[in-house]
Motif scaffolding. Structure first.
Motif, PDB file in Angstrom:
ATOM      1  N   ILE A 292       0.893  -1.154   0.000  1.00 47.15           N
ATOM      2  CA  ILE A 292       0.000   0.000   0.000  1.00 47.15           C
ATOM      3  C   ILE A 292       0.934   1.207   0.000  1.00 47.15           C
ATOM      4  O   ILE A 292       1.817   1.270   0.851  1.00 47.15           O
ATOM      5  N   PRO A 293       0.792   2.135  -0.947  1.00 51.61           N
ATOM      6  CA  PRO A 293       1.689   3.296  -0.916  1.00 51.61           C
ATOM      7  C   PRO A 293       1.619   3.979   0.453  1.00 51.61           C
ATOM      8  O   PRO A 293       0.546   4.062   1.052  1.00 51.61           O
ATOM      9  N   ALA A 294       2.758   4.437   0.943  1.00 51.44           N
ATOM     10  CA  ALA A 294       2.817   5.030   2.285  1.00 51.44           C
ATOM     11  C   ALA A 294       1.968   6.287   2.382  1.00 51.44           C
ATOM     12  O   ALA A 294       1.613   6.717   3.469  1.00 51.44           O
ATOM     13  N   ASN A 295       1.631   6.879   1.221  1.00 48.97           N
ATOM     14  CA  ASN A 295       0.794   8.087   1.247  1.00 48.97           C
ATOM     15  C   ASN A 295      -0.638   7.800   0.799  1.00 48.97           C
ATOM     16  O   ASN A 295      -1.390   8.703   0.453  1.00 48.97           O
ATOM     17  N   ALA A 296      -1.036   6.514   0.784  1.00 47.40           N
ATOM     18  CA  ALA A 296      -2.390   6.155   0.345  1.00 47.40           C
ATOM     19  C   ALA A 296      -3.432   6.816   1.241  1.00 47.40           C
ATOM     20  O   ALA A 296      -3.177   7.097   2.407  1.00 47.40           O
ATOM     21  N   THR A 297      -4.592   7.078   0.650  1.00 49.67           N
ATOM     22  CA  THR A 297      -5.704   7.611   1.436  1.00 49.67           C
ATOM     23  C   THR A 297      -6.938   6.746   1.213  1.00 49.67           C
ATOM     24  O   THR A 297      -7.053   6.055   0.193  1.00 49.67           O
ATOM     25  N   TRP A 298      -7.824   6.798   2.186  1.00 46.31           N
ATOM     26  CA  TRP A 298      -9.074   6.039   2.126  1.00 46.31           C
ATOM     27  C   TRP A 298     -10.249   7.005   2.202  1.00 46.31           C
ATOM     28  O   TRP A 298     -10.151   8.057   2.833  1.00 46.31           O
ATOM     29  N   LYS A 299     -11.359   6.620   1.556  1.00 49.16           N
ATOM     30  CA  LYS A 299     -12.574   7.420   1.710  1.00 49.16           C
ATOM     31  C   LYS A 299     -12.899   7.494   3.189  1.00 49.16           C
ATOM     32  O   LYS A 299     -12.759   6.504   3.921  1.00 49.16           O
ATOM     33  N   GLN A 300     -13.330   8.654   3.649  1.00 51.47           N
ATOM     34  CA  GLN A 300     -13.539   8.857   5.086  1.00 51.47           C
ATOM     35  C   GLN A 300     -14.856   8.291   5.593  1.00 51.47           C
ATOM     36  O   GLN A 300     -15.028   8.094   6.790  1.00 51.47           O
ATOM     37  N   ASN A 301     -15.778   8.025   4.669  1.00 53.64           N
ATOM     38  CA  ASN A 301     -17.032   7.407   5.077  1.00 53.64           C
ATOM     39  C   ASN A 301     -16.979   5.916   4.805  1.00 53.64           C
ATOM     40  O   ASN A 301     -16.736   5.487   3.677  1.00 53.64           O
ATOM     41  N   GLY A 302     -17.194   5.123   5.842  1.00 59.09           N
ATOM     42  CA  GLY A 302     -17.195   3.679   5.684  1.00 59.09           C
ATOM     43  C   GLY A 302     -18.562   3.168   5.278  1.00 59.09           C
ATOM     44  O   GLY A 302     -19.580   3.846   5.449  1.00 59.09           O
ATOM     45  N   VAL A 303     -18.566   1.964   4.710  1.00 58.76           N
ATOM     46  CA  VAL A 303     -19.806   1.279   4.353  1.00 58.76           C
ATOM     47  C   VAL A 303     -19.949   0.096   5.310  1.00 58.76           C
ATOM     48  O   VAL A 303     -19.000  -0.663   5.512  1.00 58.76           O
ATOM     49  N   THR A 304     -21.128  -0.054   5.888  1.00 58.16           N
ATOM     50  CA  THR A 304     -21.350  -1.175   6.806  1.00 58.16           C
ATOM     51  C   THR A 304     -21.519  -2.460   6.004  1.00 58.16           C
ATOM     52  O   THR A 304     -22.427  -2.570   5.188  1.00 58.16           O
ATOM     53  N   ILE A 305     -20.610  -3.424   6.220  1.00 61.75           N
ATOM     54  CA  ILE A 305     -20.709  -4.692   5.480  1.00 61.75           C
ATOM     55  C   ILE A 305     -21.136  -5.847   6.372  1.00 61.75           C
ATOM     56  O   ILE A 305     -21.374  -6.953   5.898  1.00 61.75           O
ATOM     57  N   ALA A 306     -21.276  -5.608   7.665  1.00 60.18           N
ATOM     58  CA  ALA A 306     -21.759  -6.657   8.577  1.00 60.18           C
ATOM     59  C   ALA A 306     -22.317  -5.980   9.813  1.00 60.18           C
ATOM     60  O   ALA A 306     -21.744  -5.013  10.319  1.00 60.18           O
ATOM     61  N   GLY A 307     -23.451  -6.491  10.295  1.00 54.73           N
ATOM     62  CA  GLY A 307     -24.040  -5.943  11.511  1.00 54.73           C
ATOM     63  C   GLY A 307     -24.615  -4.564  11.293  1.00 54.73           C
ATOM     64  O   GLY A 307     -25.121  -4.245  10.218  1.00 54.73           O
ATOM     65  N   GLY A 308     -24.540  -3.740  12.351  1.00 54.12           N
ATOM     66  CA  GLY A 308     -25.058  -2.378  12.275  1.00 54.12           C
ATOM     67  C   GLY A 308     -26.556  -2.303  12.511  1.00 54.12           C
ATOM     68  O   GLY A 308     -27.166  -1.263  12.287  1.00 54.12           O
ATOM     69  N   ASN A 309     -27.139  -3.410  12.950  1.00 56.66           N
ATOM     70  CA  ASN A 309     -28.582  -3.437  13.208  1.00 56.66           C
ATOM     71  C   ASN A 309     -28.858  -3.637  14.687  1.00 56.66           C
ATOM     72  O   ASN A 309     -29.573  -4.541  15.085  1.00 56.66           O
ATOM     73  N   GLU A 310     -28.233  -2.817  15.501  1.00 59.97           N
ATOM     74  CA  GLU A 310     -28.304  -2.940  16.948  1.00 59.97           C
ATOM     75  C   GLU A 310     -27.578  -4.196  17.402  1.00 59.97           C
ATOM     76  O   GLU A 310     -27.161  -5.015  16.605  1.00 59.97           O
ATOM     77  N   ASP A 311     -27.452  -4.311  18.730  1.00 58.44           N
ATOM     78  CA  ASP A 311     -26.543  -5.288  19.293  1.00 58.44           C
ATOM     79  C   ASP A 311     -27.323  -6.506  19.771  1.00 58.44           C
ATOM     80  O   ASP A 311     -27.795  -6.541  20.889  1.00 58.44           O
ATOM     81  N   GLU A 312     -27.506  -7.486  18.878  1.00 54.70           N
ATOM     82  CA  GLU A 312     -28.258  -8.695  19.234  1.00 54.70           C
ATOM     83  C   GLU A 312     -27.664  -9.879  18.493  1.00 54.70           C
ATOM     84  O   GLU A 312     -26.584  -9.788  17.924  1.00 54.70           O
ATOM     85  N   ASP A 313     -28.383 -11.021  18.490  1.00 59.85           N
ATOM     86  CA  ASP A 313     -27.793 -12.239  17.926  1.00 59.85           C
ATOM     87  C   ASP A 313     -28.548 -12.821  16.739  1.00 59.85           C
ATOM     88  O   ASP A 313     -28.434 -14.002  16.434  1.00 59.85           O
ATOM     89  N   ALA A 314     -29.335 -11.986  16.036  1.00 56.61           N
ATOM     90  CA  ALA A 314     -29.889 -12.445  14.756  1.00 56.61           C
ATOM     91  C   ALA A 314     -28.756 -12.525  13.739  1.00 56.61           C
ATOM     92  O   ALA A 314     -27.659 -12.010  13.975  1.00 56.61           O
ATOM     93  N   THR A 315     -28.999 -13.144  12.575  1.00 59.27           N
ATOM     94  CA  THR A 315     -27.909 -13.318  11.606  1.00 59.27           C
ATOM     95  C   THR A 315     -27.563 -12.022  10.864  1.00 59.27           C
ATOM     96  O   THR A 315     -26.570 -11.972  10.143  1.00 59.27           O
ATOM     97  N   ASN A 316     -28.375 -10.967  11.039  1.00 59.64           N
ATOM     98  CA  ASN A 316     -28.002  -9.673  10.451  1.00 59.64           C
ATOM     99  C   ASN A 316     -27.422  -8.743  11.509  1.00 59.64           C
ATOM    100  O   ASN A 316     -27.270  -7.550  11.287  1.00 59.64           O
ATOM    101  N   GLN A 317     -27.078  -9.311  12.670  1.00 58.44           N
ATOM    102  CA  GLN A 317     -26.595  -8.507  13.781  1.00 58.44           C
ATOM    103  C   GLN A 317     -25.286  -9.046  14.337  1.00 58.44           C
ATOM    104  O   GLN A 317     -24.910 -10.191  14.102  1.00 58.44           O
ATOM    105  N   LEU A 318     -24.610  -8.178  15.083  1.00 59.18           N
ATOM    106  CA  LEU A 318     -23.419  -8.562  15.831  1.00 59.18           C
ATOM    107  C   LEU A 318     -23.595  -8.057  17.263  1.00 59.18           C
ATOM    108  O   LEU A 318     -24.387  -7.153  17.509  1.00 59.18           O
ATOM    109  N   SER A 319     -22.828  -8.658  18.169  1.00 60.39           N
ATOM    110  CA  SER A 319     -22.885  -8.235  19.560  1.00 60.39           C
ATOM    111  C   SER A 319     -21.464  -8.164  20.116  1.00 60.39           C
ATOM    112  O   SER A 319     -20.799  -9.182  20.269  1.00 60.39           O
ATOM    113  N   TYR A 320     -20.995  -6.949  20.345  1.00 59.01           N
ATOM    114  CA  TYR A 320     -19.628  -6.715  20.827  1.00 59.01           C
ATOM    115  C   TYR A 320     -18.596  -7.497  20.015  1.00 59.01           C
ATOM    116  O   TYR A 320     -17.819  -8.277  20.564  1.00 59.01           O
TER     117      TYR A 320
END
Length: 309
Positions: free
Chosen positions: A8-36
């Motif tokens: 990765i070039p030492a001066n590389a930059t990343w977009k500052q807004n991330g995209v949620t690719i897993a979880g993000g639907n509150e903190d529980e144990d359904a398959t679309n959720q993560l917990s800690y």
């Protein structure tokens, strides 16, 4: 956690807004959720496996699965049965055997689960170990941090005792000591990088070294560019550039090789929050082969992907 990521070039930059690719639907144990969620591993095909600590399971999201992941280990409640996990804190994929190696933190053991469908339980590789982080090198040696013994050991798979490779001189902040070693990264030279959590620094131990060197932080806890505040997940690219999930500063930092004085903020650093450019305690991080950055956003129960620009 060995990766074939190119430079990765030492001066590389990343977009500052991330995209949620897993979880993000509150903190529980359904398959679309993560917990800690804690540690994660990104495979060559951008499949992501996540130690879903609070739900006592390992979740897998394939690239393009925006809604639901699948449970690939545990998920049978908190417990110490071979079909169960207890607060897993890290996971990696052993491609040779197509299996998951898991730090089963609450059960003080390292376990292996096959990735073949129909697997209903794992096997114990190492027990009676206060493990937190895992890594594997190109020779398939397994590295495990022990946060109670303040040390890192290297194991041949199947071996129970391992060889000391970092710390092991009691809790402390000397160069031959660690204080709650959390996550690990091992490079091609079998150099071990350790997030030395309670010392607010990242240490680098060359193969066979009797002490490490500080490669980031070590200036006390704080939010200056010279400081870290309970660093967790780490990643080192082939140029030796270090990336750190700076847990209590809600940011990801980059420290280029040779610049021990201060790092730069790569993403985050905009205060604690739920925004696309914010974190609430980032804890795990990795990259895919294209240089996209994946961050486990612990307090927001999600994994964010930041595209390289």
């Amino acid at each position: 956690m060995f990766s074939l990521l190119g430079n990765i070039p030492a001066n590389a930059t990343w977009k500052q807004n991330g995209v949620t690719i897993a979880g993000g639907n509150e903190d529980e144990d359904a398959t679309n959720q993560l917990s800690y969620p804690h540690g994660l591993f990104v495979d060559d095909d951008q499949t992501v496996v996540i130690a879903d600590c609070g739900s006592h399971r390992i979740m897998q999201w394939k690239n393009g699965d925006t809604t639901n992941g699948q449970v690939v280990a545990g998920g049978n409640g908190q417990g110490n049965g071979l079909h169960q996990l207890d607060n897993p804190s890290d996971v990696l994929i052993d491609k040779e055997t197509n299996s998951l190696i898991i730090c089963d933190y609450g059960n003080q053991r390292v376990v292996r689960w096959s990735r073949h469908s129909g697997t209903t339980q794992g096997e114990i590789l190492i027990d009676n170990i206060d493990c937190h982080g895992l890594a594997m090198d190109e020779q398939r040696y397994l590295y495990v941090s022990d946060y109670e013994k303040h040390e890192v050991r290297r194991y041949q798979l199947g071996e129970k005792n391992g060889t000391l490779v970092a710390g092991g001189n009691g809790k402390g902040d000397e160069l031959n000591q660690l204080n709650f070693p959390a996550y690990l990264f091992v490079d091609r030279q079998q150099t071990v990088y350790v997030s030395d959590n309670n010392n607010h620094r990242v240490m680098k131990w060359s193969k066979g070294a009797k002490e490490g060197i500080v490669v980031a932080g070590g200036q006390g806890q704080g939010n200056a560019l010279t400081q870290l505040y309970y660093p967790r997940g780490i990643f080192v690219d082939t140029l030796g550039t270090l990336y750190v999930a700076d847990f209590w500063n809600h940011r990801v930092m980059r420290w280029t090789q040779g610049d021990k004085i201060q790092g730069t903020v790569v993403v985050g650093g905009n205060g604690q929050g739920t925004g696309a450019n914010q974190f609430s305690n980032p804890i795990g991080l990795s990259f895919d082969r294209h240089g996209n950055l994946y961050v486990v956003d612990w307090g927001n129960a999600r994994v964010q992907r930041f595209s390289i620009e």
